[in-house]
Design an enzyme around this catalytic site. Structure first.
Site, short mmCIF file in Angstrom:
data_model
loop_
_atom_site.label_atom_id
_atom_site.label_comp_id
_atom_site.label_asym_id
_atom_site.label_seq_id
_atom_site.Cartn_x
_atom_site.Cartn_y
_atom_site.Cartn_z
N GLY A 230 0.81 -1.22 0.00
CA GLY A 230 0.00 0.00 0.00
C GLY A 230 0.84 1.27 0.00
O GLY A 230 0.60 2.21 -0.76
N ASP A 249 11.27 -6.49 0.98
CA ASP A 249 10.68 -7.15 2.15
C ASP A 249 11.48 -8.40 2.46
O ASP A 249 11.87 -9.13 1.54
CB ASP A 249 9.21 -7.49 1.94
CG ASP A 249 8.51 -7.70 3.27
OD1 ASP A 249 7.96 -6.72 3.81
OD2 ASP A 249 8.52 -8.84 3.77
N CYS A 350 3.26 1.14 14.13
CA CYS A 350 1.86 1.16 14.57
C CYS A 350 1.81 0.78 16.05
O CYS A 350 1.01 -0.05 16.46
CB CYS A 350 0.99 0.23 13.72
SG CYS A 350 1.47 -1.50 13.81
#
Length: 542
Positions: A230, A249, A350
């Site tokens: 995203g 990643d 987060c």
């Protein structure tokens, strides 16, 4: 004109006296209202004062009883009321510690958190606001989508979805591409617009790091922990599909979803790769901008994964924070300060834990030639510069925190660095940034020269074992845990959080040491030398 002058220069007219009477009446009315307000406040204080702490015997009896949630919440609010005006409302002979201890216990039982996590949450904000945060964590955040500017405009996308029965609105003035969905008659992941790549299901908080990065067309950009894609797709849209975007990643399985999303969204300037994030400066460097959406505990997305409430403890938080420090240093080393347009690194998590946010940022400030700069985003609360036992650089206030109860988005933290130099601070420079004086450093240098045996012992003896552990041992296991544990599953299930780069912290895999690990060994070795010197001085004094 003469009449007007007479009115102003002469005695007061009847109208002026009338106005004076009205002002007196208003003043009397205001006094009466103030008295009523004061009486109501006193009555409220008396009600709060009626709250009494249970005795030890009563608390012991509660262990075998089931207390109704409403009754427990009433006690929570009563304790908060007493703590708000402790000198006036406390019981005689009772200490603040007793009230706080019972409050912590009740909060853990009511919201189903473990004591470690709740004890850190209560330090973040006033108790009244804390209840709002905990209540917000119990409910799902609104579904948000990002219009893909490579294929459509937000206005056209909104109109198309409205015709399909989707009730939505712009997410806010701070974003030009976000839409919040209230309800929908069709699955948002199966509409023709979704399949054509016109939008991405993405949490509102994950817009902020990309907006802070502010990638420009033609630049070289690294997204170090990119899956499921995203943020990478948003970066590509800002770059208008020009330049080069490296979407990395550490999890090979997750790169499949990353590639699929980039293809669906029409991204053509991205290179998908599968490297350990810690080794990335050696693989490729000299990027204009680097985004590190680091692996974290997920304490900001409890509404997506309630297991976080009970599964996190101090050891795990500290292990994850250690991995984040390494990754952030690697991200900084991958960026080129001589870039004409960039030299920018953005760090985000987060999580709402200070150990994973401000502490990590402060660590990087002391070990690299970087400075913090404003995000350029209008929303968010300033980061902490001092909280509990922690004291951070004053510039840490430029970082931003996002909470569910204030911004109606997942808990998030974002920091933006500007790189000042490609040189890496020496261990001695690191100590100076920690507050060590020039005189202390000169004494240390003299001690190192005169006492070679002591220095050799510090470098090669027991301390050598410690540095070996730091490079390849417990910390390697720690990063593997952070990479492959519960947080990886959470990130895979919650695409909005995008902490997919958990695998990027796999630094202790038996491969040659990275520059970051080598530097940590040097720093720890110097620290041990200094400790040995101090111990020897104490023995001599005795």
């Amino acid at each position: 004109m003469g009449i007007v002058n007479d009115d102003f220069d002469g005695e007061a007219s009847d109208d002026e006296f009338g106005d004076g009477d009205g002002e007196e009446e208003e003043a009397l009315n205001q006094d009466e209202e103030d008295k009523k307000d004061e009486q109501e406040r006193q009555e409220g204080a008396k009600k709060v004062h009626l709250f009494t702490l249970p005795t030890e015997e009563e608390l012991a009896e509660e262990q075998n009883q089931i207390i109704a949630p409403a009754e427990r919440m009433e006690r929570i609010r009563g304790i908060i009321g007493v703590l708000a005006d402790f000198k006036t409302l406390r019981e005689e002979g009772r200490k603040r510690k007793e009230y706080r201890s019972l409050l912590l216990s009740d909060l853990c039982l009511y919201y189903d958190y473990n004591e470690f996590l709740m004890s850190h949450l209560v330090e973040l904000m006033p108790f009244g606001e804390l209840l709002d945060l905990l209540d917000a964590q119990e409910t799902k955040r609104p579904v948000t989508i990002r219009a893909n500017s490579l294929k459509t405009r937000r206005r056209d996308l909104a109109q198309a979805l409205i015709t399909r029965g989707v009730n939505l609105d712009p997410i806010g003035k701070w974003s030009k591409v976000g839409l919040v969905v209230y309800n929908t008659a069709v699955p948002l992941g199966a509409t023709p617009e979704y399949l054509a790549g016109h939008y991405m299901l993405q949490g509102a908080s994950s817009f902020v790091p990309v907006m802070a990065l502010d990638a420009k067309p033609g630049e070289r950009v690294l997204d170090m922990c990119a899956a499921p894609g995203g943020k990478s797709a948003y970066i590509a849209a800002l770059m208008k599909n020009t330049g080069m975007l490296v979407s990395n990643d550490a999890s090979k399985d997750r790169t499949k979803a990353l590639s699929a999303n980039l293809h669906r969204l029409g991204v053509h300037n991205a290179v998908v790769c599968n490297y350990d994030g810690l080794a990335f400066p050696k693989v490729m460097g000299s990027f204009d901008r680097v985004l590190l959406d680091a692996p974290c505990s997920g304490t900001g997305v409890v509404s997506k994964d309630a297991s976080v409430k009970q599964s996190k403890d101090e050891d795990e938080i500290l292990k994850i924070a250690e991995a984040q420090k390494r990754l952030l240093l690697a991200a900084i080393d991958s960026c080129d300060h001589t870039s004409k347009t960039g030299g920018v690194i953005v760090y985000s998590t987060c999580s709402v834990m200070v150990q994973e946010n401000e502490w990590v940022v402060d660590y990087a400030l002391k070990r690299r030639n970087v400075k913090l700069v404003p995000l350029g985003v209008d929303i968010g609360k300033d980061g902490f510069t001092r909280i509990n036992k922690y004291r951070f650089d004053p510039s840490v206030a430029l970082t931003k925190r996002y909470y569910p109860h204030t911004h109606n988005m997942d808990g998030f933290f974002v920091a933006k660095f500007q790189k000042l130099s490609n040189t890496i601070k020496t261990p001695k420079e690191v100590f100076r940034s920690d507050g060590e004086s020039e005189e202390d450093m000169m004494v240390e240098e003299a001690a190192d020269g005169d006492d070679e045996d002591m220095a050799a012992e510090a470098a090669n003896g027991d301390d050598g074992d410690m540095t070996a552990e730091a490079a390849n041992g417990d910390d390697g296991d720690m990063t593997a845990e952070a990479a492959n544990g519960d947080d990886g599953d959470m990130a895979a299930e919650a695409a909005d959080c995008e902490d997919a780069g958990v695998g990027a912290v796999d630094g202790g895999s038996g491969e040659p040491e990275t520059p970051v690990q080598e530097e940590e060994v040097q720093v720890k070795s110097v620290k041990k030398k200094k400790e040995k010197k101090k111990k020897k001085e104490k023995k001599i004094q005795k």
